[in-house]
Scaffold this motif. Structure first.
Motif, PDB file in Angstrom:
ATOM      1  N   TYR A 327      -9.133 -19.827 -42.269  1.00  0.00           N
ATOM      2  CA  TYR A 327      -8.172 -21.174 -41.827  1.00  0.00           C
ATOM      3  C   TYR A 327      -8.281 -21.176 -40.086  1.00  0.00           C
ATOM      4  CZ  TYR A 327      -4.274 -24.023 -40.753  1.00  0.00           C
ATOM      5  OH  TYR A 327      -3.350 -25.127 -40.021  1.00  0.00           O
ATOM      6  N   ALA A 328      -8.016 -19.729 -39.878  1.00  0.00           N
ATOM      7  CA  ALA A 328      -7.656 -19.457 -38.413  1.00  0.00           C
ATOM      8  C   ALA A 328      -8.999 -20.147 -37.450  1.00  0.00           C
ATOM      9  CB  ALA A 328      -7.279 -18.067 -38.134  1.00  0.00           C
ATOM     10  N   ASP A 329      -9.896 -19.691 -37.830  1.00  0.00           N
ATOM     11  CA  ASP A 329     -11.189 -20.117 -37.084  1.00  0.00           C
ATOM     12  C   ASP A 329     -11.427 -21.650 -37.164  1.00  0.00           C
ATOM     13  OD1 ASP A 329     -12.120 -17.674 -36.028  1.00  0.00           O
ATOM     14  OD2 ASP A 329     -12.834 -17.070 -37.979  1.00  0.00           O
ATOM     15  N   PHE A 330     -10.828 -22.432 -38.343  1.00  0.00           N
ATOM     16  CA  PHE A 330     -11.112 -23.718 -38.639  1.00  0.00           C
ATOM     17  C   PHE A 330     -10.163 -24.458 -37.407  1.00  0.00           C
ATOM     18  CE2 PHE A 330      -9.682 -27.631 -40.350  1.00  0.00           C
ATOM     19  CZ  PHE A 330     -10.779 -28.555 -40.486  1.00  0.00           C
ATOM     20  N   VAL A 331      -8.846 -23.668 -36.947  1.00  0.00           N
ATOM     21  CA  VAL A 331      -7.845 -24.482 -36.335  1.00  0.00           C
ATOM     22  C   VAL A 331      -8.740 -24.544 -35.176  1.00  0.00           C
ATOM     23  CG1 VAL A 331      -5.850 -24.045 -34.926  1.00  0.00           C
ATOM     24  CG2 VAL A 331      -5.878 -23.558 -37.245  1.00  0.00           C
ATOM     25  N   TRP A 332      -9.318 -23.619 -34.378  1.00  0.00           N
ATOM     26  CA  TRP A 332     -10.217 -23.679 -33.258  1.00  0.00           C
ATOM     27  C   TRP A 332     -11.456 -24.878 -33.141  1.00  0.00           C
ATOM     28  CZ3 TRP A 332     -10.713 -20.141 -28.658  1.00  0.00           C
ATOM     29  CH2 TRP A 332      -9.876 -19.511 -28.683  1.00  0.00           C
ATOM     30  N   PHE A 333     -11.977 -24.868 -34.404  1.00  0.00           N
ATOM     31  CA  PHE A 333     -13.106 -25.848 -34.693  1.00  0.00           C
ATOM     32  C   PHE A 333     -12.551 -27.164 -34.434  1.00  0.00           C
ATOM     33  CE2 PHE A 333     -14.827 -28.829 -37.631  1.00  0.00           C
ATOM     34  CZ  PHE A 333     -16.220 -28.848 -37.217  1.00  0.00           C
ATOM     35  N   LEU A 334     -11.457 -27.327 -35.323  1.00  0.00           N
ATOM     36  CA  LEU A 334     -11.053 -28.751 -35.303  1.00  0.00           C
ATOM     37  C   LEU A 334     -10.551 -29.297 -34.164  1.00  0.00           C
ATOM     38  CD1 LEU A 334     -10.389 -31.375 -37.274  1.00  0.00           C
ATOM     39  CD2 LEU A 334      -8.217 -30.384 -37.681  1.00  0.00           C
ATOM     40  N   ILE A 335      -9.472 -28.643 -33.388  1.00  0.00           N
ATOM     41  CA  ILE A 335      -9.129 -29.069 -32.114  1.00  0.00           C
ATOM     42  C   ILE A 335     -10.312 -29.123 -31.101  1.00  0.00           C
ATOM     43  CG2 ILE A 335      -7.687 -28.414 -30.140  1.00  0.00           C
ATOM     44  CD1 ILE A 335      -6.157 -26.793 -32.036  1.00  0.00           C
ATOM     45  N   SER A 336     -11.352 -28.313 -31.039  1.00  0.00           N
ATOM     46  CA  SER A 336     -12.369 -28.398 -30.199  1.00  0.00           C
ATOM     47  C   SER A 336     -13.308 -29.625 -30.434  1.00  0.00           C
ATOM     48  CB  SER A 336     -13.303 -27.322 -30.289  1.00  0.00           C
ATOM     49  OG  SER A 336     -12.594 -25.999 -29.874  1.00  0.00           O
ATOM     50  N   GLU A 337     -13.563 -29.849 -31.720  1.00  0.00           N
ATOM     51  CA  GLU A 337     -14.300 -31.120 -32.184  1.00  0.00           C
ATOM     52  C   GLU A 337     -13.489 -32.512 -32.038  1.00  0.00           C
ATOM     53  OE1 GLU A 337     -16.583 -34.007 -34.094  1.00  0.00           O
ATOM     54  OE2 GLU A 337     -17.245 -32.153 -33.357  1.00  0.00           O
ATOM     55  N   GLU A 338     -12.362 -32.746 -32.018  1.00  0.00           N
ATOM     56  CA  GLU A 338     -11.328 -33.967 -31.774  1.00  0.00           C
ATOM     57  C   GLU A 338     -11.198 -33.937 -30.109  1.00  0.00           C
ATOM     58  OE1 GLU A 338     -11.468 -36.000 -33.861  1.00  0.00           O
ATOM     59  OE2 GLU A 338     -12.310 -34.941 -35.534  1.00  0.00           O
ATOM     60  N   ASP A 339     -11.375 -32.757 -29.362  1.00  0.00           N
ATOM     61  CA  ASP A 339     -10.888 -33.222 -27.871  1.00  0.00           C
ATOM     62  C   ASP A 339     -11.910 -32.365 -27.271  1.00  0.00           C
ATOM     63  OD1 ASP A 339     -10.088 -33.578 -25.496  1.00  0.00           O
ATOM     64  OD2 ASP A 339      -7.846 -33.105 -25.887  1.00  0.00           O
ATOM     65  N   LYS A 340     -13.035 -32.866 -26.573  1.00  0.00           N
ATOM     66  CA  LYS A 340     -14.068 -32.129 -26.124  1.00  0.00           C
ATOM     67  C   LYS A 340     -14.051 -32.093 -24.533  1.00  0.00           C
ATOM     68  CE  LYS A 340     -17.645 -32.909 -29.599  1.00  0.00           C
ATOM     69  NZ  LYS A 340     -16.733 -33.777 -30.511  1.00  0.00           N
ATOM     70  N   ARG A 341     -12.658 -32.449 -24.198  1.00  0.00           N
ATOM     71  CA  ARG A 341     -12.630 -32.909 -22.608  1.00  0.00           C
ATOM     72  C   ARG A 341     -11.929 -31.306 -22.156  1.00  0.00           C
ATOM     73  NH1 ARG A 341     -12.106 -38.583 -21.130  1.00  0.00           N
ATOM     74  NH2 ARG A 341     -12.112 -39.719 -23.158  1.00  0.00           N
ATOM     75  N   THR A 342     -11.114 -30.420 -22.917  1.00  0.00           N
ATOM     76  CA  THR A 342     -10.517 -29.682 -22.357  1.00  0.00           C
ATOM     77  C   THR A 342     -11.490 -28.316 -22.001  1.00  0.00           C
ATOM     78  OG1 THR A 342     -10.142 -28.427 -24.583  1.00  0.00           O
ATOM     79  CG2 THR A 342      -8.267 -30.027 -23.724  1.00  0.00           C
ATOM     80  N   ALA A 343     -10.712 -27.442 -21.247  1.00  0.00           N
ATOM     81  CA  ALA A 343     -11.858 -26.530 -20.643  1.00  0.00           C
ATOM     82  C   ALA A 343     -12.104 -25.232 -21.933  1.00  0.00           C
ATOM     83  CB  ALA A 343     -10.968 -25.292 -19.608  1.00  0.00           C
ATOM     84  N   THR A 344     -11.077 -25.036 -22.877  1.00  0.00           N
ATOM     85  CA  THR A 344     -11.581 -24.381 -23.903  1.00  0.00           C
ATOM     86  C   THR A 344     -12.443 -24.883 -24.994  1.00  0.00           C
ATOM     87  OG1 THR A 344      -9.365 -23.434 -24.083  1.00  0.00           O
ATOM     88  CG2 THR A 344     -10.578 -23.103 -26.083  1.00  0.00           C
ATOM     89  N   SER A 345     -12.522 -26.265 -25.103  1.00  0.00           N
ATOM     90  CA  SER A 345     -13.201 -27.012 -26.155  1.00  0.00           C
ATOM     91  C   SER A 345     -14.676 -26.985 -25.518  1.00  0.00           C
ATOM     92  CB  SER A 345     -12.942 -28.489 -26.373  1.00  0.00           C
ATOM     93  OG  SER A 345     -12.897 -29.219 -25.405  1.00  0.00           O
ATOM     94  N   ILE A 346     -14.889 -27.411 -23.998  1.00  0.00           N
ATOM     95  CA  ILE A 346     -15.910 -27.380 -23.447  1.00  0.00           C
ATOM     96  C   ILE A 346     -16.914 -25.927 -23.604  1.00  0.00           C
ATOM     97  CG2 ILE A 346     -17.317 -27.374 -21.033  1.00  0.00           C
ATOM     98  CD1 ILE A 346     -14.974 -29.532 -20.326  1.00  0.00           C
ATOM     99  N   GLU A 347     -16.303 -24.826 -23.565  1.00  0.00           N
ATOM    100  CA  GLU A 347     -16.531 -23.429 -23.400  1.00  0.00           C
ATOM    101  C   GLU A 347     -17.032 -23.379 -24.863  1.00  0.00           C
ATOM    102  OE1 GLU A 347     -13.294 -21.011 -22.216  1.00  0.00           O
ATOM    103  OE2 GLU A 347     -13.398 -21.554 -19.959  1.00  0.00           O
ATOM    104  N   TYR A 348     -16.331 -23.734 -25.865  1.00  0.00           N
ATOM    105  CA  TYR A 348     -16.694 -23.619 -27.202  1.00  0.00           C
ATOM    106  C   TYR A 348     -17.908 -24.416 -27.598  1.00  0.00           C
ATOM    107  CZ  TYR A 348     -15.660 -23.874 -32.347  1.00  0.00           C
ATOM    108  OH  TYR A 348     -15.766 -23.590 -33.786  1.00  0.00           O
ATOM    109  N   TRP A 349     -18.088 -25.664 -27.242  1.00  0.00           N
ATOM    110  CA  TRP A 349     -19.383 -26.129 -27.571  1.00  0.00           C
ATOM    111  C   TRP A 349     -20.685 -25.767 -26.701  1.00  0.00           C
ATOM    112  CZ3 TRP A 349     -19.068 -27.487 -32.219  1.00  0.00           C
ATOM    113  CH2 TRP A 349     -18.156 -28.193 -32.685  1.00  0.00           C
TER     114      TRP A 349
END
Length: 497
Positions: A327-349
């Motif tokens: 579940y902890a890793d899913f938190v990162w996945f969902l936030i990154s998937e639904e908002d691809k504008r933030t610095a963390t999500s850009i790094e994630y993808w």
């Protein structure tokens, strides 16, 4: 479709251009002064630790003083003559202006004057004298935290660091000894105290099954927003640059935790956990690739899901070794998937798409992910755009600094990073962008900032949908006390009140 490499211009790495809580030390000065706790994050010498072990660099907090200005503004010169140097009569010289102008620029906030440690200890002793036998319980530690000039919700870390969990109380002598040495703060005790005593989470207090899951969500959001180095250890520098401490202070003033959207929002937790529970069919709090593929009606490509499970963006080693996500890793996945504008999500993808980890998205890597998009469009009887044309569009969109090479810096500089990523691995959002008016996309690119982030919009919309569904279920059951979240979580999960 093109093969992997058909010519020199399609060689890897070259495209054709068509246009990161542990120990925090409370530093003592040479004359036995202690810094104000409100400023401790700027002077802490140790790093705050997270779930993993890599060490982080502790930054010194001292601000270098200005160089002293000599009493004479003259520059001494050596005599190159053999004649005897005559001593001139000294004339009064106006002091340099830099000596008379006080410092007025404080980029990290105006530092608070040091407090004498004896004065501070006397203040703490006075507070302890109000308690029976000069012993403070966890309920009393709020007053002690205020005496130390800490936010209210530091009371639990203060209590546990002084051994209160073993005896049920903290004596004045034990606390002062702990205060003089090291304050050890823990996220989990701190957040558990928030759950137990915050006015905005009273409804959650009785639902103990969800305490740990709410705490897990908040902890992961803290690391998602604060730990910009991806080390799993929050450094003092990262803490200073983040808004976490300001949000902790706001906990005392704000009764509605849903207003603290960056970390503590219960509504955001409710949405994340319900989404996870829908995918976790066996309810063992782990999901595999087939489970994750069902998210958002299988809109996300299998190739990108394989990369998520490869371990490149997850901290739990079992994701790659055992092929299941917590579940902890899913938190990162969902936030990154639904908002691809933030610095963390850009790094994630970017990490997911950079197959060879060379820091550049090559034509082969882009085509590798685009192929599955074309296959999905074909099954939907929609004609796909040839890869060469798609490539030209993406290069025009990103405008890489080095022609033909898309780097992480290029995507962070690009204001349409979400369009870029959705083009390669989210078919529904890709079609949504394709159907939008091009002028609206241009206007979106020219907008400097958003008042509401994509994640906030998504969480608000999904929460309203979940509440409507649960309300309908309750009405269908003739007002039975099944509890909100019953159909989503299999047990009573309270809604905000």
């Amino acid at each position: 479709m093109y093969q992997k490499k058909t010519s020199n211009q399609f060689s890897k790495g070259k495209l054709t251009n068509c246009s990161a809580i542990g120990l925090v030390r409370w530093p003592l000065s040479e004359n036995n002064n202690i810094s104000s706790p409100k400023n401790v994050t700027e002077r802490a010498s140790s790093s705050l630790s997270g779930p993993s072990s890599p060490s982080s660099t502790a930054l010194p907090s001292g601000i270098g003083g200005n160089a002293r200005v000599a009493s004479s503004g003259r520059v001494l010169r050596r005599s190159v003559s053999t004649k005897k140097v005559q001593v001139k009569k000294k004339e009064p010289i106006t002091p340099a202006l830099s000596e008379s102008i006080p410092k007025f620029y404080f980029p990290r906030g105006r530092p608070k004057a040091n407090l004498n440690i004896d004065t501070l200890i006397s203040k703490i002793e006075k507070i302890f004298s109000q308690f029976p036998n000069e012993r403070a319980t966890i309920e009393d530690m709020g007053k002690v935290a205020k005496a130390c000039e800490c936010p209210l919700y530091w009371k639990a870390p203060l209590f546990y660091s002084a051994g209160g969990d073993r005896t049920g109380f903290v004596s004045v002598h034990k606390f002062i000894a702990t205060w003089r040495k090291i304050l050890q703060t823990y996220f989990i005790p701190f957040l558990q105290d928030v759950v137990n005593s915050h006015a905005g989470l009273v409804f959650l207090k009785e639902a103990s099954d969800f305490h740990s899951r709410y705490i897990t969500t908040v902890v992961q959001r803290i690391f998602y927003n604060v730990n910009r180095s991806w080390t799993g250890r929050v450094t003092c520098s990262e803490l200073r640059k983040s808004s976490f401490l300001q949000n902790v202070a706001l906990l005392e003033e704000e009764d509605d935790v849903n207003q603290l959207i960056e970390y503590f929002s219960y509504e955001h937790f409710y949405v994340i956990y319900c989404k996870f529970w829908e995918l976790d069919t066996d309810h063992d709090l782990y999901i595999d690739q087939r489970d994750l593929a069902r998210h958002n009606d299988q809109a996300i490509s299998h190739k990108i899901i394989e990369r998520v499970f490869s371990g490149t963006v997850t901290r739990d080693k079992r994701v790659h070794r055992e092929g299941r996500m917590s579940y902890a890793d899913f938190v990162w996945f969902l936030i990154s998937e639904e908002d691809k504008r933030t610095a963390t999500s850009i790094e994630y993808w970017f990490r997911c798409m950079d197959l060879d980890g060379d820091g550049v998205l090559s034509m082969y890597e882009l085509e590798y992910f685009y192929q599955e998009q074309c296959q999905k469009l074909e099954t939907m009887a929609i004609e796909s755009l040839p890869f060469e044309d798609c490539l030209c569009q993406m290069l025009d969109l990103v405008k890489p600094a080095v022609p033909g090479k898309i780097t992480l810096h290029d995507l962070k500089r690009c204001k349409l990073s979400h369009v870029f990523f959705d083009t390669f691995f989210n078919i529904e959002k890709y079609l949504y962008h394709e159907q939008k008016d091009p002028s609206s996309i241009v206007g979106e690119e020219e907008t400097e900032c958003q008042e509401v982030s994509d994640w906030e919009k998504y969480a608000a919309e999904e929460y309203d949908i979940l509440v409507a569904e649960e309300t309908a279920n309750e009405q269908h059951n003739d007002g039975s006390s099944t509890g909100a979240g019953g159909s989503r979580t299999g047990t009573t999960m309270p809604l905000t009140q």
